[in-house]
Design an enzyme around this catalytic site. Sequence first.
Site, short mmCIF file in Angstrom:
data_model
loop_
_atom_site.label_atom_id
_atom_site.label_comp_id
_atom_site.label_asym_id
_atom_site.label_seq_id
_atom_site.Cartn_x
_atom_site.Cartn_y
_atom_site.Cartn_z
N VAL A 292 1.10 0.64 -6.37
CA VAL A 292 0.78 -0.35 -8.09
C VAL A 292 0.45 -0.20 -8.93
CG1 VAL A 292 -0.49 -1.95 -6.00
CG2 VAL A 292 -2.11 -0.36 -7.37
N ASP B 213 0.79 -0.89 -0.08
CA ASP B 213 -0.15 0.05 -0.16
C ASP B 213 0.78 1.20 0.17
OD1 ASP B 213 -2.48 1.53 0.42
OD2 ASP B 213 -3.27 0.18 1.42
N TYR C 5 -14.18 4.75 -13.46
CA TYR C 5 -14.20 3.27 -12.42
C TYR C 5 -14.99 1.95 -13.03
CZ TYR C 5 -14.73 0.97 -8.41
OH TYR C 5 -14.87 -0.01 -7.60
#
Length: 193
Positions: free
Chosen positions: A52, A36, A138
């Site tokens: 990421v 994270d 999204y």
Amino acid sequence: MTEGHRTAVITGAAAGIGAATATLLGSQGWRVVGWDLERGDDADVEWERVDVGDSGSVAAAAAKLDEVHLLLNCAATAARAPAAEMTDEQWERVLRVDLSGTFFCCRALHAHVARAGGVVVNMASIAGHRAWAGRANYCAAKAGVSMLTEVLGLEWAADGVRVVAVSPGFVMTPMMRESVAGGHLDIEAVNRR
């Protein structure tokens, strides 16, 4: 790796579904490595700062690992705007984290999961199967995660790796609480469904 312990890498492990899963697996004796941007609250998780959406950051973290029995890709972000008003940055950031980030982590840990005969679980969403106004980025990213999962499942079956996706509906994560607080989601309407 501690002898006899299975290793799970969880992206987005500091909050939401990732944090809950990290706690659950840790309580069942798994070695949990949390990727994270910030450390979470769980002291039993081995924290690694990883962006990421940056393939170099992912590759550097992957190089520190050996066998991985479970890769759980939970890292995600959101930025709400009508499609005609969505900025390049809002579009690109969500696609970079939610879709490219999932791909980068899968690619970087493929050999690790194959060594363990493990499983990859990608967190898709109901939003990848149903359109929501103001969420073009999204919805597109999560639909991409579903199809990426199908492709990897086909390609990696010969390596002994199962690749599956989970498409949750509404889960009261910090991101969801923000949507409710901002008036973007009517929780009463959700509860009536």
